[in-house]
Design a protein around this motif. Structure first.
Motif, mmCIF file in Angstrom:
data_model
loop_
_atom_site.group_PDB
_atom_site.id
_atom_site.type_symbol
_atom_site.label_atom_id
_atom_site.label_comp_id
_atom_site.label_asym_id
_atom_site.label_seq_id
_atom_site.Cartn_x
_atom_site.Cartn_y
_atom_site.Cartn_z
ATOM 1 N N PHE A 1 112.440 99.220 30.639
ATOM 2 C CA PHE A 1 111.838 98.095 29.899
ATOM 3 C C PHE A 1 110.618 97.552 30.652
ATOM 4 C CE2 PHE A 1 111.594 93.448 29.515
ATOM 5 C CZ PHE A 1 111.276 93.332 28.174
ATOM 6 N N ILE A 2 110.803 97.407 31.971
ATOM 7 C CA ILE A 2 109.707 96.858 32.774
ATOM 8 C C ILE A 2 108.531 97.821 32.827
ATOM 9 C CG2 ILE A 2 109.043 96.116 35.096
ATOM 10 C CD1 ILE A 2 111.877 95.076 35.462
ATOM 11 N N LEU A 3 108.787 99.119 33.042
ATOM 12 C CA LEU A 3 107.710 100.102 33.133
ATOM 13 C C LEU A 3 106.944 100.225 31.827
ATOM 14 C CD1 LEU A 3 109.474 102.896 35.237
ATOM 15 C CD2 LEU A 3 107.692 101.311 35.979
ATOM 16 N N VAL A 4 107.710 100.261 30.713
ATOM 17 C CA VAL A 4 107.037 100.335 29.410
ATOM 18 C C VAL A 4 106.203 99.086 29.165
ATOM 19 C CG1 VAL A 4 107.406 100.429 26.912
ATOM 20 C CG2 VAL A 4 108.771 101.882 28.418
ATOM 21 N N SER B 1 99.002 96.965 30.898
ATOM 22 C CA SER B 1 97.849 97.603 31.533
ATOM 23 C C SER B 1 96.857 98.090 30.496
ATOM 24 C CB SER B 1 98.311 98.765 32.414
ATOM 25 O OG SER B 1 99.185 98.304 33.433
ATOM 26 N N ILE B 2 97.393 98.720 29.425
ATOM 27 C CA ILE B 2 96.494 99.184 28.362
ATOM 28 C C ILE B 2 95.760 98.003 27.729
ATOM 29 C CG2 ILE B 2 96.407 100.290 26.104
ATOM 30 C CD1 ILE B 2 98.764 102.028 27.010
ATOM 31 N N MET B 3 96.502 96.913 27.488
ATOM 32 C CA MET B 3 95.872 95.719 26.909
ATOM 33 C C MET B 3 94.805 95.154 27.850
ATOM 34 S SD MET B 3 99.160 93.754 25.272
ATOM 35 C CE MET B 3 98.176 92.311 24.969
ATOM 36 N N ALA B 4 95.093 95.174 29.151
ATOM 37 C CA ALA B 4 94.117 94.650 30.106
ATOM 38 C C ALA B 4 92.849 95.478 30.105
ATOM 39 C CB ALA B 4 94.733 94.624 31.505
ATOM 40 N N CYS C 1 92.120 93.497 35.765
ATOM 41 C CA CYS C 1 93.259 94.384 35.477
ATOM 42 C C CYS C 1 94.387 94.175 36.479
ATOM 43 C CB CYS C 1 92.803 95.837 35.490
ATOM 44 S SG CYS C 1 91.763 96.292 34.074
ATOM 45 N N VAL C 2 94.042 94.038 37.760
ATOM 46 C CA VAL C 2 95.075 93.812 38.779
ATOM 47 C C VAL C 2 95.778 92.486 38.531
ATOM 48 C CG1 VAL C 2 95.435 93.372 41.239
ATOM 49 C CG2 VAL C 2 93.962 95.245 40.510
ATOM 50 N N PHE C 3 95.011 91.459 38.196
ATOM 51 C CA PHE C 3 95.619 90.151 37.931
ATOM 52 C C PHE C 3 96.551 90.201 36.721
ATOM 53 C CE2 PHE C 3 95.451 86.065 35.672
ATOM 54 C CZ PHE C 3 95.994 85.250 36.639
ATOM 55 N N ILE C 4 96.100 90.819 35.639
ATOM 56 C CA ILE C 4 96.943 90.910 34.435
ATOM 57 C C ILE C 4 98.190 91.756 34.713
ATOM 58 C CG2 ILE C 4 97.022 91.784 32.076
ATOM 59 C CD1 ILE C 4 94.130 90.999 31.748
ATOM 60 N N PHE C 5 98.043 92.848 35.486
ATOM 61 C CA PHE C 5 99.192 93.683 35.835
ATOM 62 C C PHE C 5 100.228 92.868 36.625
ATOM 63 C CE2 PHE C 5 101.491 96.517 38.677
ATOM 64 C CZ PHE C 5 101.902 97.533 37.818
ATOM 65 N N PHE C 6 99.773 92.121 37.617
ATOM 66 C CA PHE C 6 100.686 91.304 38.417
ATOM 67 C C PHE C 6 101.331 90.216 37.561
ATOM 68 C CE2 PHE C 6 101.389 87.533 41.095
ATOM 69 C CZ PHE C 6 102.294 88.050 42.008
ATOM 70 N N LEU C 7 100.551 89.590 36.706
ATOM 71 C CA LEU C 7 101.092 88.555 35.827
ATOM 72 C C LEU C 7 102.115 89.147 34.865
ATOM 73 C CD1 LEU C 7 100.836 85.555 35.029
ATOM 74 C CD2 LEU C 7 99.107 86.227 33.370
ATOM 75 N N GLY C 8 101.821 90.348 34.322
ATOM 76 C CA GLY C 8 102.769 91.009 33.422
ATOM 77 C C GLY C 8 104.063 91.360 34.124
ATOM 78 N N PHE C 9 103.965 91.845 35.374
ATOM 79 C CA PHE C 9 105.171 92.177 36.130
ATOM 80 C C PHE C 9 106.029 90.931 36.350
ATOM 81 C CE2 PHE C 9 107.343 92.491 40.254
ATOM 82 C CZ PHE C 9 108.155 93.592 40.019
ATOM 83 N N LEU D 1 106.099 88.219 34.528
ATOM 84 C CA LEU D 1 106.640 87.782 33.247
ATOM 85 C C LEU D 1 107.809 88.653 32.809
ATOM 86 C CD1 LEU D 1 106.372 85.872 30.836
ATOM 87 C CD2 LEU D 1 104.736 87.481 29.835
ATOM 88 N N LEU D 2 107.648 89.971 32.907
ATOM 89 C CA LEU D 2 108.721 90.879 32.497
ATOM 90 C C LEU D 2 109.942 90.731 33.405
ATOM 91 C CD1 LEU D 2 106.560 94.055 31.762
ATOM 92 C CD2 LEU D 2 107.734 92.642 30.081
#
Length: 405
Positions: free
Chosen positions: A33-36, A42-45, A359-367, A369-370
């Motif tokens: 779930f987290i990886l997906v 990441s794609i959205m970022a 992208c790095v910021f959004i990736f970290f924020l997404g992690f 959040l998930l």
């Protein structure tokens, strides 16, 4: 429970402590779930950063200016006395402050807005109603004006078009020179008119003191006081020496065995004439050079006062005349006010967006959040299985919300 107890050691509904290892296990169970989710984030970022407009910043550099911008200061700086006043900081002013004020002024902003059609470029024409203050505010957000460590002024502008950003900066620099030149000329014109009026008033005063001084000299026969006093003293000394010589001759003849009464009588008459002349010199003077010595102390005071007034007014008149000529020169001077070290050129490298950082910021924020969603769902399931007070209160709140809707 102790208030210092951390979240990682908080008790579960069954009374067990939850450690970092337990949280890691919970996250690993939901790794798919987290990886997906991270892949989607990441794609959205990447898509978001690619859709963001590229922005470029063009910059021009102005050399520092330390000349005085004060009307009196600018004129006094070229004079010997003015240099001392400026050195003391009485009239000195840094032109950099004036340049910064002009560059950040609304006059500059409205000139650039009108020149480059920024109302339409910023999309304000699409609105039913807009205010010029909003356009100016958006323009100022894209403008950068600052002093560096060397006191140089950096003028920059941000836009999606590199050529456009350079054109705006160069326009602002040229406009700065125009506005500064106009201000300098207006100040010089105001100073010229002021000094011109003062010179007219000063000439009247100077004519008046000259007239009083000339009248005093004519009435009291004083042309050059120092030279006349010296000549008067020498003349009186000469007459007095003749009196003394006649008196000696008279005494010699009176004591001789062969007295010449006629000669003695002539010497007596000569002494009377010389004494009369000496008295006349002391009280009335003589001719155009010899002045009355008894009146000299009182008259010399008046003479000194009048001469002082004349010299003072002449010095002031000369000083004002120099400043007046300087003001005329500055008013007619067409030299550039602003010194440009570097004109703006279209930048080749974009300033924003910083895609990698975003992208790095959004990736970290997404992690985060998930992971938070996974941990919360796990906690909520535990609460539901144990039917804890927190779960029951949550259900009650949920029911109240449904009833309220």
């Amino acid at each position: 429970m102790d208030n210092s107890t951390s979240f990682s050691s908080a008790p579960t509904p069954s009374g067990k402590r939850v450690g970092l290892m337990d949280l890691a296990i919970v996250l690993l169970r939901k790794k798919i779930f987290i990886l997906v989710g991270l892949l989607v984030v990441s794609i959205m970022a990447v898509v978001i950063t690619l859709l963001m407009s590229k922005e470029y910043i063009a910059t021009a550099v102005l050399l520092p200016s330390k000349s005085s911008s004060s009307p009196l200061g600018g004129l006094l700086g070229d004079l010997p006395i003015g240099g001392g006043l400026l050195g003391g900081g009485l009239f000195s002013k840094d032109d950099n402050e004036k340049f910064l004020t002009i560059l950040q002024s609304r006059v500059m902003a409205e000139a650039a807005i009108e020149k480059f059609g920024l109302i339409e470029r910023y999309g304000f024409l699409k609105r039913k109603k807009y205010y010029i203050e909003d356009v100016v505010k958006k323009f100022n957000r894209n403008v950068g004006v600052e002093e560096d460590k060397l006191d140089n002024i950096n003028v920059s502008f941000r836009d999606t078009n590199p050529e456009f950003s350079a054109a705006v900066v160069n326009f602002m620099v040229a406009k700065l020179d125009t506005l500064s030149f106009e201000m300098t000329r207006q100040n010089a014109r105001g100073a010229r008119l002021f000094f011109e009026k003062r010179l007219e008033e000063m000439r009247i005063v100077l004519d008046s003191v000259h007239s009083r001084f000339a009248q005093f000299q004519t009435m009291n026969n004083m042309i050059d006081l120092d030279a006349q006093v010296k000549g008067t003293v020498e003349a009186l000394a000469n007459v007095e020496a003749q009196v003394i010589a006649a008196d000696i001759q008279q005494n010699i003849l009176a004591s001789s065995f062969t007295r010449d009464n006629n000669t003695i009588a002539e010497l007596e008459k000569r002494k009377q004439v010389l004494n009369g002349r000496l008295e006349d010199y002391m009280n009335n003077g003589s001719g155009h050079v010899i002045i009355a010595l008894k009146k000299t102390p009182a008259l010399s005071v008046q003479y000194a006062y009048l001469l002082r007034d004349v010299k003072t007014q002449e010095a002031l008149n000369g000083f004002l005349l120099q400043m007046y000529e300087q003001a005329k020169f500055r008013e007619a001077n067409n030299a550039s006010v602003v010194t440009v070290l570097q004109w703006a050129k279209p930048p080749q490298k974009r300033t924003s967006p910083a895609r990698a950082q975003i992208c790095v910021f959004i990736f970290f924020l997404g992690f985060c959040l998930l992971s938070g969603i996974v941990v919360f769902r796990h906690w909520f399931q535990k609460q539901r299985q144990a039917q804890t007070d927190a779960y029951l209160k949550f259900q009650e709140i949920k029911g109240l919300l449904r009833h309220w809707r």
